[in-house]
Write a protein that holds these residues in place. Structure first.
Motif, PDB file in Angstrom:
ATOM      1  N   GLY A  51      50.249  40.795  20.534  1.00 20.11           N
ATOM      2  CA  GLY A  51      49.235  40.960  19.515  1.00 20.11           C
ATOM      3  C   GLY A  51      48.500  42.283  19.631  1.00 20.11           C
ATOM      4  N   LYS A  52      48.406  42.805  20.850  1.00 15.35           N
ATOM      5  CA  LYS A  52      47.770  44.105  21.089  1.00 15.35           C
ATOM      6  C   LYS A  52      48.761  45.255  20.917  1.00 15.35           C
ATOM      7  CE  LYS A  52      43.520  42.948  22.339  1.00 15.35           C
ATOM      8  NZ  LYS A  52      42.315  43.430  21.620  1.00 15.35           N
ATOM      9  N   THR A  53      49.988  45.092  21.400  1.00 12.03           N
ATOM     10  CA  THR A  53      50.958  46.189  21.349  1.00 12.03           C
ATOM     11  C   THR A  53      51.502  46.422  19.943  1.00 12.03           C
ATOM     12  OG1 THR A  53      52.801  44.708  21.913  1.00 12.03           O
ATOM     13  CG2 THR A  53      51.644  45.802  23.742  1.00 12.03           C
ATOM     14  N   PHE A  54      51.256  45.477  19.034  1.00 12.04           N
ATOM     15  CA  PHE A  54      51.763  45.573  17.663  1.00 12.04           C
ATOM     16  C   PHE A  54      51.282  46.841  16.965  1.00 12.04           C
ATOM     17  CE2 PHE A  54      51.873  44.150  13.144  1.00 12.04           C
ATOM     18  CZ  PHE A  54      53.200  43.776  13.073  1.00 12.04           C
ATOM     19  N   PHE A  55      50.076  47.302  17.309  1.00  9.90           N
ATOM     20  CA  PHE A  55      49.517  48.507  16.696  1.00  9.90           C
ATOM     21  C   PHE A  55      49.085  49.524  17.760  1.00  9.90           C
ATOM     22  CE2 PHE A  55      48.777  45.683  12.992  1.00  9.90           C
ATOM     23  CZ  PHE A  55      49.321  46.480  11.989  1.00  9.90           C
ATOM     24  N   ASP A  56      49.772  49.547  18.880  1.00 12.92           N
ATOM     25  CA  ASP A  56      49.392  50.449  19.972  1.00 12.92           C
ATOM     26  C   ASP A  56      50.360  51.629  20.038  1.00 12.92           C
ATOM     27  OD1 ASP A  56      48.618  51.757  22.246  1.00 12.92           O
ATOM     28  OD2 ASP A  56      48.784  50.023  23.579  1.00 12.92           O
ATOM     29  N   PRO A  57      49.949  52.824  19.617  1.00 12.02           N
ATOM     30  CA  PRO A  57      50.870  53.973  19.620  1.00 12.02           C
ATOM     31  C   PRO A  57      51.299  54.410  21.018  1.00 12.02           C
ATOM     32  CG  PRO A  57      48.634  54.677  19.103  1.00 12.02           C
ATOM     33  CD  PRO A  57      48.616  53.179  19.103  1.00 12.02           C
ATOM     34  N   THR A 364      46.043  32.893  10.566  1.00 16.87           N
ATOM     35  CA  THR A 364      45.319  34.166  10.450  1.00 16.87           C
ATOM     36  C   THR A 364      45.230  34.547   8.979  1.00 16.87           C
ATOM     37  OG1 THR A 364      47.393  35.362  10.823  1.00 16.87           O
ATOM     38  CG2 THR A 364      45.976  35.025  12.734  1.00 16.87           C
ATOM     39  N   VAL A 365      44.501  33.748   8.220  1.00 15.71           N
ATOM     40  CA  VAL A 365      44.319  34.027   6.804  1.00 15.71           C
ATOM     41  C   VAL A 365      43.415  35.240   6.602  1.00 15.71           C
ATOM     42  CG1 VAL A 365      43.330  33.135   4.645  1.00 15.71           C
ATOM     43  CG2 VAL A 365      44.734  31.652   6.091  1.00 15.71           C
ATOM     44  N   ILE A 366      42.374  35.340   7.424  1.00 17.13           N
ATOM     45  CA  ILE A 366      41.415  36.442   7.287  1.00 17.13           C
ATOM     46  C   ILE A 366      42.081  37.734   7.740  1.00 17.13           C
ATOM     47  CG2 ILE A 366      39.188  37.363   8.053  1.00 17.13           C
ATOM     48  CD1 ILE A 366      38.288  34.484   8.529  1.00 17.13           C
ATOM     49  N   PRO A 367      42.201  38.729   6.849  1.00 14.18           N
ATOM     50  CA  PRO A 367      42.873  39.977   7.243  1.00 14.18           C
ATOM     51  C   PRO A 367      42.018  40.801   8.190  1.00 14.18           C
ATOM     52  CG  PRO A 367      41.969  40.181   5.041  1.00 14.18           C
ATOM     53  CD  PRO A 367      41.748  38.757   5.458  1.00 14.18           C
ATOM     54  N   ARG A 368      42.675  41.489   9.112  1.00 14.50           N
ATOM     55  CA  ARG A 368      42.005  42.391  10.037  1.00 14.50           C
ATOM     56  C   ARG A 368      42.799  43.681  10.085  1.00 14.50           C
ATOM     57  NH1 ARG A 368      41.463  37.258  11.814  1.00 14.50           N
ATOM     58  NH2 ARG A 368      39.412  36.559  12.512  1.00 14.50           N
ATOM     59  N   PRO A 369      42.441  44.669   9.276  1.00 13.31           N
ATOM     60  CA  PRO A 369      43.203  45.920   9.210  1.00 13.31           C
ATOM     61  C   PRO A 369      43.361  46.559  10.587  1.00 13.31           C
ATOM     62  CG  PRO A 369      41.568  45.825   7.456  1.00 13.31           C
ATOM     63  CD  PRO A 369      41.283  44.678   8.359  1.00 13.31           C
ATOM     64  N   GLY A 370      44.571  47.060  10.846  1.00 15.62           N
ATOM     65  CA  GLY A 370      44.830  47.755  12.104  1.00 15.62           C
ATOM     66  C   GLY A 370      45.009  46.841  13.283  1.00 15.62           C
ATOM     67  N   GLU A 371      45.174  45.530  13.054  1.00 22.08           N
ATOM     68  CA  GLU A 371      45.295  44.591  14.167  1.00 22.08           C
ATOM     69  C   GLU A 371      46.210  43.456  13.752  1.00 22.08           C
ATOM     70  OE1 GLU A 371      42.460  41.115  15.992  1.00 22.08           O
ATOM     71  OE2 GLU A 371      41.566  43.094  15.721  1.00 22.08           O
ATOM     72  N   ARG A 372      47.066  43.028  14.666  1.00 18.42           N
ATOM     73  CA  ARG A 372      47.786  41.784  14.448  1.00 18.42           C
ATOM     74  C   ARG A 372      46.940  40.703  15.110  1.00 18.42           C
ATOM     75  NH1 ARG A 372      54.037  40.146  16.133  1.00 18.42           N
ATOM     76  NH2 ARG A 372      54.369  38.740  14.394  1.00 18.42           N
ATOM     77  N   PRO A 373      46.254  39.871  14.328  1.00 20.46           N
ATOM     78  CA  PRO A 373      45.157  39.070  14.878  1.00 20.46           C
ATOM     79  C   PRO A 373      45.603  37.832  15.658  1.00 20.46           C
ATOM     80  CG  PRO A 373      45.402  38.643  12.547  1.00 20.46           C
ATOM     81  CD  PRO A 373      46.401  39.716  12.886  1.00 20.46           C
ATOM     82  N   ILE A 374      46.591  38.003  16.530  1.00 23.81           N
ATOM     83  CA  ILE A 374      47.054  36.884  17.338  1.00 23.81           C
ATOM     84  C   ILE A 374      45.947  36.386  18.260  1.00 23.81           C
ATOM     85  CG2 ILE A 374      48.612  36.297  19.241  1.00 23.81           C
ATOM     86  CD1 ILE A 374      50.747  37.947  17.854  1.00 23.81           C
ATOM     87  N   LEU A 375      45.174  37.313  18.792  1.00 25.67           N
ATOM     88  CA  LEU A 375      44.108  36.936  19.710  1.00 25.67           C
ATOM     89  C   LEU A 375      42.783  36.709  18.986  1.00 25.67           C
ATOM     90  CD1 LEU A 375      44.981  39.385  22.623  1.00 25.67           C
ATOM     91  CD2 LEU A 375      45.652  36.998  22.340  1.00 25.67           C
ATOM     92  N   SER A 376      42.774  36.799  17.655  1.00 24.26           N
ATOM     93  CA  SER A 376      41.560  36.574  16.868  1.00 24.26           C
ATOM     94  C   SER A 376      41.906  35.711  15.654  1.00 24.26           C
ATOM     95  CB  SER A 376      40.954  37.909  16.419  1.00 24.26           C
ATOM     96  OG  SER A 376      40.622  38.719  17.527  1.00 24.26           O
TER      97      SER A 376
END
Length: 538
Positions: A51-57, A364-376
């Motif tokens: 969930g963290k590495t999904f958007f980690d450059p 995860t219905v609520i969108p969270r731009p820049g994050e794959r909200p697995i942990l949220s």
């Protein structure tokens, strides 16, 4: 390392296997060049850390596809591993061989040695499985596989019961003789940690004196002597380094980076390369084309009972899960979210399953731009039932934009551009709703949240499918294998047509996509490829 016998470009799923197998005898020196860095990172090793590495450059190429008409013009996010282990270090860890008939299609396309019997032997060689028939499943391979037990959410069992009420069998092993049905999945997780290709194959190989791994080494081009590839040039720390291979260069960059490097080196569609000022060394219009990928979406429901949302949503839930993981390597952080799934046929007359299902006791219905909200997750109890097409007929392409090796290529998936793909997705959406209405699943649902009860007619459902679908991260076939150089990029021994000293070994060589997650097949294909390379090396 001076004068390596083999240079492997990319320490991803396939490259790690090749490094281990080619160095095992001690006879050959192997140099591995990886554009990314080290995989010894907490969120790489923790299973739910994807969930963290999904958007980690730092570990992810973070590609973005072109606006796609088939996806209502949306720009899809394409994560690809840029780290030791490649995408096996950032994926959802599902171990799925694929359907036997898909590999027999490889054989029927003129690729001897690549049918289901050959690939099943490769799977048995790499696996250390704890389920299935011992004659069919490997028990002594380097890749320990895990099936969740106590960590499976109780709602998953209710989904199984609803599926059985609809006539779906409970499948104890999707990697056995049949894919049909629903059940628990297998994962590349061992003792609470992600078991990537780097941990299973590359790390053991790195202990040998005949193996060297160079990280943060971005290969910019292949070097040639006439029609023979002699080595590579790579950039590291601001310096360009050129090194030669005594025997072969093996390109294992994956479905995106392998065609990209071939094109940058002058192997690809001549007119396109000329338009960018790239010298054409081998005209092959198939390089970067024939892109196949699974496309998926989901329906999400509000539940009347606790789900994983309540375990990972509140701060105290995160704290408890974190402590449980750090102290015991257990709990929700030690597994993937997609703990269960299955395969169905939208038409009973189909010879094999054509749609894959996914179940998550999580939403995860609520969108969270820049994050794959697995942990949220959402602050209310929820769950999702997802699906993707097993054998899409839509085709895309991957093309370099310029001669600059550091510019991301143009990714044009053309998702859902074929009417058959749309029809399959629509039929499965209707099936999912019937499944949710079956007991005991129906007793757990307060409301359908996505797409919502107002989306009922075919046009509205198709519009929703286009707007909310996207890649499920299984791109293949951009350097596909085949005996005819007019239709393929590599021959059945994975040698690039018309070029000496160069092979491609990764999921880009798949002649056609398989049913299910593609990481296992990429690993098994590399195991099979290593046998061919060693045979030819004598």
């Amino acid at each position: 390392m001076q004068n390596p016998d083999f240079i492997i470009i990319g320490a991803g799923s396939s490259g790690c296997v090749m490094a281990e197998r080619l160095s095992a005898s001690g006879r050959h020196k192997v140099l591995v060049l990886e554009a990314g860095g080290d995989d010894r990172r907490f969120f790489v090793q923790m299973p739910l850390g994807y969930g963290k590495t999904f958007f980690d450059p730092k570990v992810n190429w973070m590609y973005r596809a072109e606006p796609d008409p088939g996806l209502a013009g949306n720009v899809d996010h394409w994560p690809r591993g840029r780290v030791l282990g490649g995408s096996s270090s950032i994926n959802a860890m599902v171990w799925m061989r694929g359907n036997r008939a898909d590999f027999d299609d490889w054989l029927a396309a003129g690729n001897p040695g690549w049918g289901s019997e050959d690939m099943w032997q490769a799977f048995r060689s790499v696996e250390c499985a704890v389920i299935g028939d011992e004659l069919n499943r490997g028990r002594t391979g380097p890749l320990n596989l895990f099936v969740p037990g106590a960590t499976v959410h109780p709602l998953t069992r209710k989904w199984f019961e609803a599926g059985e009420a609809m006539g779906l069998p409970l499948n104890p092993d999707f990697n056995g003789e049949s894919q049909d049905g629903i059940g628990l999945l297998e994962f590349t997780i061992h003792k609470g940690r992600r078991l990537s290709a780097a941990r299973a194959f590359l790390r053991p190989a790195m202990k040998r004196p005949n193996v060297r791994v160079v990280t943060n080494a971005h290969v910019t081009s292949l070097t040639f002597d006439g029609s023979r590839v002699t080595g590579v040039t790579y950039r590291r720390g601001g310096k360009l380094v050129t090194i030669s291979a005594g025997r072969e260069v093996i390109l294992s960059g994956g479905a995106v980076n392998s065609p990209q490097l071939l094109q940058l080196s002058g192997i690809g569609p001549a007119e396109h390369l000329k338009s960018l000022g790239i010298e054409v060394r081998r005209d092959n219009p198939n390089v970067g084309r024939n892109l196949e990928d699974h496309v998926g979406t989901n329906y999400t429901f509000r539940a009347n009972c606790a789900t994983i949302n309540q375990q990972l949503g509140p701060w105290w839930g995160k704290l408890h899960a974190g402590l449980r993981y750090v102290l015991m390597r257990d709990g929700p952080l030690s597994v993937s979210l997609n703990q269960a799934g299955g395969f169905i046929r939208t038409d009973p007359d189909r010879p094999r399953p054509n749609m894959q299902l996914y179940f998550q006791a999580f939403s995860t219905v609520i969108p969270r731009p820049g994050e794959r909200p697995i942990l949220s997750p959402d602050p209310w109890p929820g769950f999702s039932i997802g699906w993707s097409n097993c054998r899409p007929r839509s085709r895309g392409e991957i093309m370099v934009r310029s001669s600059d090796p550091f510019e991301a290529p143009r990714i044009s998936p053309n998702a859902l551009s074929h009417e058959d793909d749309v029809a399959e997705m629509l039929a499965t959406g209707k099936f999912i709703r019937r499944m949710a209405a079956a007991k005991p699943m129906a007793d757990c649902i307060e409301a359908e949240l996505l797409p919502g009860p107002d989306i009922v007619d075919d046009d509205a459902m198709i519009d929703d499918i286009r707007r909310r679908s996207g890649t499920v991260y299984h791109p293949v076939a951009t350097c596909r294998m085949g005996p005819d150089p007019e239709r393929a990029v590599v021959d059945p021994r994975l040698r690039v047509h018309g070029v000496d000293g160069l092979r491609v070994v990764d999921c880009s060589i798949f002649p056609n996509i398989i049913a299910g997650n593609t990481n296992a097949a990429a690993i098994a294909a590399a195991w099979r490829a290593s046998e061919l390379v060693l045979q030819d090396a004598g």
